[in-house]
Scaffold this motif. Structure first.
Motif, short mmCIF file in Angstrom:
data_model
loop_
_atom_site.label_atom_id
_atom_site.label_comp_id
_atom_site.label_asym_id
_atom_site.label_seq_id
_atom_site.Cartn_x
_atom_site.Cartn_y
_atom_site.Cartn_z
N CYS A 258 86.72 21.73 -23.29
CA CYS A 258 86.16 21.20 -22.04
C CYS A 258 85.66 19.77 -22.26
N LYS B 170 76.55 30.95 -20.75
CA LYS B 170 76.39 29.64 -20.12
C LYS B 170 76.22 28.67 -21.27
N LEU C 25 84.42 25.28 -25.37
CA LEU C 25 83.52 24.18 -25.02
C LEU C 25 84.06 22.84 -25.54
N ARG D 166 89.49 23.20 -15.49
CA ARG D 166 88.87 22.96 -16.79
C ARG D 166 88.58 24.26 -17.52
N HIS D 167 88.35 25.31 -16.76
CA HIS D 167 88.10 26.61 -17.39
C HIS D 167 88.49 27.73 -16.42
N ASN E 137 87.47 30.41 -7.78
CA ASN E 137 86.71 31.04 -8.85
C ASN E 137 86.92 32.54 -8.81
N LYS F 63 76.51 24.68 -23.04
CA LYS F 63 76.59 23.24 -22.80
C LYS F 63 76.67 22.50 -24.13
N GLU G 240 78.94 21.30 -19.25
CA GLU G 240 78.44 22.68 -19.14
C GLU G 240 79.54 23.57 -18.58
N GLU G 241 79.55 24.82 -19.01
CA GLU G 241 80.55 25.74 -18.48
C GLU G 241 80.03 27.17 -18.56
N ASP G 242 80.36 27.96 -17.55
CA ASP G 242 80.12 29.40 -17.60
C ASP G 242 81.35 30.04 -18.21
N ILE G 243 81.15 30.76 -19.28
CA ILE G 243 82.29 31.31 -20.02
C ILE G 243 82.05 32.80 -20.26
#
Lengths: 815, 159
Positions: free
Chosen positions: A410, A322, A407, A788-789, A807, A324, A209-212
């Motif tokens: 990631c 968000k 994604l 990672r991001h 962050n 995933k 999962e990542e916030d992008i």
């Protein structure tokens, strides 16, 4: 068919058909003889300037324009209150203070009650010169009562958030679309959720999962927006010279907004100094120039300055995602789910052509074969400028391509797999086309793996990885980033796509003069794409008339048939198809004329480039030029055939075209400063048949620079008080020649099976595909630091912070 | 105030406000619209012209400051119906798309070649780094200037 046969050359040395050919339009541009809107000067013309709000959110207590009106040379000062008093005989409201947006919302032409973003239009000054108009702005006294602004989309739905659209009686900052929906959902929700539940329970699977964030950026064409309006009160004719990518659509919108009869409106878009989506919308400034000529009876010019352009007309993106992804541990993708908080600014003004108001975002499943995908988009109002769909985004495919390509990288990092291997493992296979994506798109054609291998070969991918390993051992941080994107462009089929109820078929008209020279009249509008050259080549390809004998007319609604204009890479997919179709109609008519002249049946004739001849007797034939003259002669034609070769057509595309490509970026990052150097950039595009490869490559180059810009420097951020921090070119940084590498291009050619000449759109491909390649390269470079991001733009400061493990919100001036 | 500027070899005398920007004098007083304006902050270089043979962003200069000086604009590149090689290079190498930044790019490129007839690609990139193009990604602009360097006498006769 994998490539186009080389076209024969005309006497002037141009390809009779497809091939690289120097552009017709360059002759005027290199001499400084272009004709842009600001070059238009009509007798008695007045100038104008717009007073804009310094606040993001404030109530207007009073406006005193008396000192401005008293300034010598000022002709009129118009406020929202004055506009409220002008009745509008239209279905779209009863006065001029508000206008409809392209998403069926309303937008203030001049603020009456409140200002809702910094830079919003508050008053309009008409004066004898642009200097006097600007002077008068300083003399307008506006009393504001500042209100708390909503600048952070993530706080827009808080219970105590200030209400932005109280004009509509709203009690929250949700956007309700024309269908009554407040969220926009696509894909298979249940199956996708089930896939994630199953993956979570399966030790052989992973979920990443990542916030992008795709931050707010701006297309910033070198020419800002502007218009010159003139209403002839005797004839009732309104002529509007304007920076419009869609002159016909604008004409219809002005008819609706102003209540003027459409046959009395002529929209002329002369040369346009770049558009990139900035010139699709109808802005208050254009409308005010129209109101200005109605009020003064004289032509009125309005031209934005650069700050006005960056602060008020057409931002792009602002998607908070968000995302995933679920996959097996050996790298087979199973499902993707994306939630988007979409910041639309103070008025919902996006141009989008489908029933899905997030445009084409739901193509986010990308270029990979997996069964389950779902997205939920939640749009909100904030105290920012309206817009959203612009900057060569193919109706939000930029955001879609970025999120899936980030994604996948990631996931590769999580699985410790090479990102190239992971992509190759999941790409849709050639035999799967036409391929129906999990969100319902029907990709028309592609040879994805082949294209990717071409890109890897040009890059020398394995060697780059070896170099990277050696450098890492020495403490040097080099990164390699891949992006593989698929776009759907060429909106679009009338049954499913429209803008403000206007279907997206394009009209075209081809006249063939008695001497065999031709004029093609187009509905689409070049902003630098070279339509005068490529559309002549399409007709040349179909009829064998040399391209130098074909003039292309565009940009004037009185001179061209209706169509929805140029954006979303639709010119070649839609109008390019129309050009082929109309030329084939001429060819069919020419066959009848030739048969009459050769005293045979049309069925006995065979076509070769430029002439009809009798089957089995190649010497007996007539060239298209001879036929053109015969069509005007006394030659007796079959009953029902009236003569002449002229034809018209309307093209309603059966599907979008799906260009795609593989991009590889190589960067070097200085971990001490966070500075990123883009060392190499390899771009292999497949846009089907290339009409003019030189122009295609030029468009790709431009889009790649956009990607470097967005990935590394471009940003419209705000502070908490609502101040726009990207309101000039000193703050909104664009890439120059020293930040851009020497682009390395390659190609594969997979024709579109449903397009008459097998072409696909390409104008936005590089802008869509390249940001992820740059970001993936930078993250790859700094991944040894555990990164990672990190969100765009990856400025030295942001890269440095990411390396420090901090962050960062790039979109807000807060930490 | 009355000023006289020699633009492309012709004297232009006008009565102007002291605050008149040179770019506005060129476009509106002299009526030469090949010079464009693109930003408020002298960042984009679209308005680049020559003052006394040196590239200058004409939005950074008052017209009054150019009084008595010589200005060259894009309209002055073509001589006797013959395009300057820099103009021909932009056509040959697809160095332009929308055409808006082109005048400034060509004038900077020509000035570079006058000082350095055989620049490296990096020197060209450095020379045009004060100017923004949104269409071409710069590659073909670099090629166009190199074309002009390689073809100093090549030109096209205007019909």
């Amino acid at each position: 068919m994998t490539a186009v046969d080389e076209a024969p050359l005309s006497a002037a040395g141009n390809p009779i058909g497809f091939g690289s050919m120097k552009r017709v339009e360059d002759q005027r541009f290199v001499r400084g003889q272009g004709n842009y809107v600001d070059d238009v000067n009509l007798p008695g013309m007045l100038h104008s300037a717009i007073l804009r709000s310094p606040f993001a959110h404030a109530r207007i207590v009073s406006i005193d324009t008396s000192a401005a009106e008293a300034l010598p040379g000022v002709v009129a000062v118009i406020t929202g209150k004055i506009l409220e008093g002008i009745p509008r005989p239209s279905l779209l409201g009863d006065n001029f203070a508000w206008m409809p947006t392209l998403s069926y919302d309303t937008q203030a032409v001049l603020a009456t009650d409140k200002v809702r973003f910094q830079g919003q239009e508050v008053a309009f000054v008409i004066a004898e010169s642009r200097y006097i108009a600007k002077d008068a702005l300083e003399l307008i006294d506006v009393e504001y009562e500042p209100l708390e602004p909503v600048m952070d989309a993530k706080k827009a739905l808080d219970a105590d958030a200030p209400i932005i659209r109280d004009d509509k009686g709203q009690t929250d900052n949700r956007i309700t679309d024309v269908h009554g929906n407040q969220t926009w959902e696509s894909g298979n929700k249940e199956a996708t959720e089930a896939a994630f539940v199953a993956a979570a329970a399966d030790p052989n699977c992973v979920i990443v999962e990542e916030d992008i964030l795709y931050p707010r950026v701006h297309p910033a064409p070198m020419e800002t927006c502007g218009s010159v309006a003139y209403l002839d009160k005797v004839t009732g004719q309104l002529t509007l010279y304007t920076t419009s990518q869609a002159p016909h659509a604008h004409r219809t919108v002005y008819a609706m907004v102003a209540g003027l009869p459409e046959q009395k409106i002529r929209v002329i878009s002369p040369d346009i100094g770049g558009g990139f989506g900035n010139k699709v919308g109808v802005y208050p400034g254009y409308v005010l120039s129209v109101i200005g000529t109605i009020v003064t009876g004289k032509p009125v010019k309005w031209m934005e300055d650069r700050s006005e352009n960056l602060m008020s007309t057409s931002f792009a993106r602002d998607y908070h995602m968000k995302a995933k992804i679920a996959a097996t541990k050996d790298g087979k993708i199973l499902a993707v789910d994306v939630y988007v908080l979409a910041d639309h600014g103070a008025f919902n003004g996006v141009a989008q052509p489908t029933n899905f108001p997030a445009g084409f975002f739901n193509i986010f499943s990308g270029s990979y074969d997996y069964p389950n995908a779902h997205c939920l988009v939640e749009p909100v109002y904030t105290n920012k400028a309206p817009g959203g769909v612009a900057y060569a985004c193919s109706f939000r495919i930029t955001e879609a391509a970025y999120v899936i390509e980030r994604l996948v990288d990631c996931l590769a990092q999580e699985l410790e797999m090479d990102p190239a291997d992971l992509r190759l493992k999941n790409l849709i296979k050639p035999e799967q086309f036409p391929y129906t994506s999990p969100t319902g798109w029907e990709y028309d054609s592609g040879q994805y793996e082949k294209t990717m291998r071409v890109a890897m070969d040009i890059a020398g991918y394995d060697e780059l990885r070896r170099e990277q390993a050696e450098k890492r051992a020495k403490g040097e941080y080099m990164g390699i980033g891949i992006s593989f994107f698929t776009e759907g462009v060429g909106a679009g089929p009338r049954r499913t796509m429209d803008i403000l109820g206007l279907g997206m078929a394009d009209g075209i008209e081809l006249r063939v003069h008695p001497t065999g020279k031709a004029v093609l009249r187009l509905s689409v509008q070049s902003q630098g794409q070279g339509h005068e050259t490529t559309f002549a080549q399409i007709v040349s390809h179909e009829l064998g008339i040399p391209p130098e004998d074909i003039d292309v007319v565009h940009g004037d609604t009185d001179q061209t048939p209706f169509g929805l204009g140029t954006y979303g890479s639709r010119s070649t997919p839609v109008s390019g198809a129309a050009a082929s179709v109309v030329a084939k109609k001429v060819r069919d008519r020419a066959r009848i004329v030739a048969a009459a002249a050769l005293e045979c049946s049309p069925d006995d004739l065979e076509w070769e480039l430029g002439r009809w001849f009798v089957k089995g007797d190649k010497e007996r034939g007539k060239t298209i030029q001879e036929i053109a003259l015969l069509s005007h002669s006394s030659l007796e034609l079959p009953e029902g055939v009236e003569g002449h070769l002229d034809a018209t057509a309307v093209y309603n595309p059966p599907n979008l075209t799906y260009p795609y490509g593989c991009y590889i970026c190589v960067v070097d990052v200085d971990p001490g400063t966070g500075q990123v150097k883009v060392r190499r950039f390899i771009a292999v595009d497949d846009c089907g048949v290339r009409i003019n490869p030189m122009i295609v490559e030029g468009q790709v180059h431009g889009g790649l620079a956009d990607g470097v810009g967005m990935a590394l420097m471009e940003l419209i951020a705000f502070d908490e008080d609502g101040n726009n921090l990207g309101g000039s070119f000193m703050d909104y940084l664009l890439p120059t020649a020293v930040e851009c590498p020497d682009w390395e291009l390659g190609e594969t050619v997979t024709p579109s099976p449903h397009h008459p000449i097998g072409a696909k759109g390409v104008g936005e491909s590089a802008t869509v595909g390249s940001p992820a390649a740059v970001v993936n390269a930078v993250i790859d470079a700094i991944s040894p630091f555990g990164v990672r991001h990190a969100d765009m733009p990856l400025t030295p400061a942001n890269v440095w912070r990411a390396i420090q493990g901090r962050n960062v919100r790039t979109d807000m001036a807060v930490e | 105030m009355e000023i006289t500027i020699t633009i492309n070899g012709e004297q232009v005398t006008r009565d102007v406000e002291p605050r008149t920007l040179l770019v506005h004098f060129i476009r509106e007083d002299a009526g030469l619209r090949g010079t464009h304006w693109g930003c408020d902050t002298s960042n984009c270089g679209t308005c680049t012209i020559w003052v006394d043979e040196k590239p200058v962003k004409s939005c950074t200069m008052l017209a009054a400051q150019a009084d008595g000086h010589s200005v060259t604009t894009v309209e002055g590149l073509e001589k006797g119906g013959v395009l300057d090689p820099i103009q021909q290079g932009f056509i040959e190498c697809h160095g332009l798309q929308c055409g808006f930044c082109t005048a400034g790019m060509m004038l900077t490129g020509r000035a570079l070649l006058d000082e350095n007839p055989h620049p490296s690609d990096d020197e060209i990139r450095e020379a045009i780094s004060g100017q923004i193009c949104r269409c071409t990604g710069y590659k073909n602009i670099v090629k166009a200037i190199q074309w002009a360097a390689d073809n100093p006498a090549t030109s096209e006769v205007t019909a």
